[in-house]
Design an enzyme around this catalytic site. Sequence first.
Site, mmCIF file in Angstrom:
data_model
loop_
_atom_site.group_PDB
_atom_site.id
_atom_site.type_symbol
_atom_site.label_atom_id
_atom_site.label_comp_id
_atom_site.label_asym_id
_atom_site.label_seq_id
_atom_site.Cartn_x
_atom_site.Cartn_y
_atom_site.Cartn_z
ATOM 1 C CB CYS A 95 -13.996 -67.216 33.271
ATOM 2 S SG CYS A 95 -15.202 -68.535 33.217
ATOM 3 C CG HIS A 388 -15.010 -67.077 27.493
ATOM 4 N ND1 HIS A 388 -13.836 -66.657 28.116
ATOM 5 C CD2 HIS A 388 -15.883 -67.381 28.513
ATOM 6 C CE1 HIS A 388 -14.000 -66.709 29.422
ATOM 7 N NE2 HIS A 388 -15.225 -67.155 29.682
ATOM 8 C CB CYS A 418 -18.857 -63.405 35.265
ATOM 9 S SG CYS A 418 -19.084 -64.274 33.700
#
Length: 435
Positions: A95, A388, A418
């Site tokens: 991510c 995202h 995160c």
Amino acid sequence: MLDSKKLPRDVYIVDGARTPFLKAKGKPGAFSASDLAVDVGKELLARQPFSPTDLDEVIIGCMMPSPDEANIGRVIALRLGCGKKVPGWTVQRNCASGMQALDNAFGDIASGRHHLVLAGGTEAMSQAPLLFNRKMVEWFAGMSSAKTIPAKLKQLTKLRPSFFSPVIALLRGLTDPTINLNMGQTAENIAYRFKITREEMDSFALESQRRAALAQDENRMDEIVPIYDKAGNCFTADDGIRRDTSLEKLATLKPFFDKKFGSVTAGNSSQVTDGAVLLVLASKEAVREYNLPVLARIIDIEWAGVDPAEMGLGPVNATVQLLERQKLLKDDIDFWEINEAFAAQVLGCLKAWESKEYCEEFLNLKHPLGEIDPSRLNVDGGAIALGHPVGASGARIALHLAETLRKQKGKRGIATICIGGGQGGAMLIENVSEV
């Protein structure tokens, strides 16, 4: 060419842009990951006083490039007209891939290796592939090794309907193989640890939607540039914002990851999205040589590891380590961006910073970090409303934080994210307008 023998220390964000974040709608979207980055890169580079061939390198974060985009950083550099001599490369930190690209650019400029770098991230999550399962792959191997017609016919009789069941790459990629939990299940673990209720998650999600809609209405997403697909359709804004949502509507959604006992739903989680974000980073020498504007200065970046089963708490550790190294307190930070992978994950980070027990046990702090002012956190919403695209989000929060500091006249900000696998990244940015 700039003299690389003089080692610059300051690294500046001089400009940045992103595509609209486009929600995946059950089928491949109109853009590949490189298409997205090239479209935003063309607009970004066209407004610079230097040529694309003046760049020292191009660094792109991406989790799932298509089969035609193996080293997508190089593909994008060439498609942007950077020329054969400008190297391009790709980084992957789940991510935080987009933030990792910025970190690599930051390090190369700070060390004096380079002076002018294009960096960021891109992801076309809607185009994540369906893969053959192992039995089907083995069947193909057997068919390939069969040299005679009788042998091929015999192999054909071994084909079974179950062999056609695909491996969904997106779901597999969002599952941690070391603990056999998907990212949503790790968010449930955090909710359990800190006793975060469904109502708290839904309220946070609703506020993200409200803030994003307001920012869109008030043109505070001006880092977005329009993009066009091959059919001539124009995309100008993030399309995942749910303006008609409410606490009542959110409450009707069923838990998605733990259907029996869970509280994490599609409504309080980030969306599967396509998008790209690119930034131009420069040394002081490059800023002066090309007379570049300055948006912000990157002060420092930190990475931390945490339990993969609670991967969403990565920002807690990374941020504390960053503040300690820079000898800063929480109140020295004017604005915060925490990527909203899940409402439970962001709320968990906030509760961890406020928890004396957690700070003592996991952060070696004598006192809790304390409460983050909600009015200074994700002021224009976050990934729950915007989406995202995993390769791009780390770059998005960095760029938007820089824009927020400029508009709100803040001095310092932290962007933190995160990372699947149990990590966190944090970037400290300072609002400056000149070198």
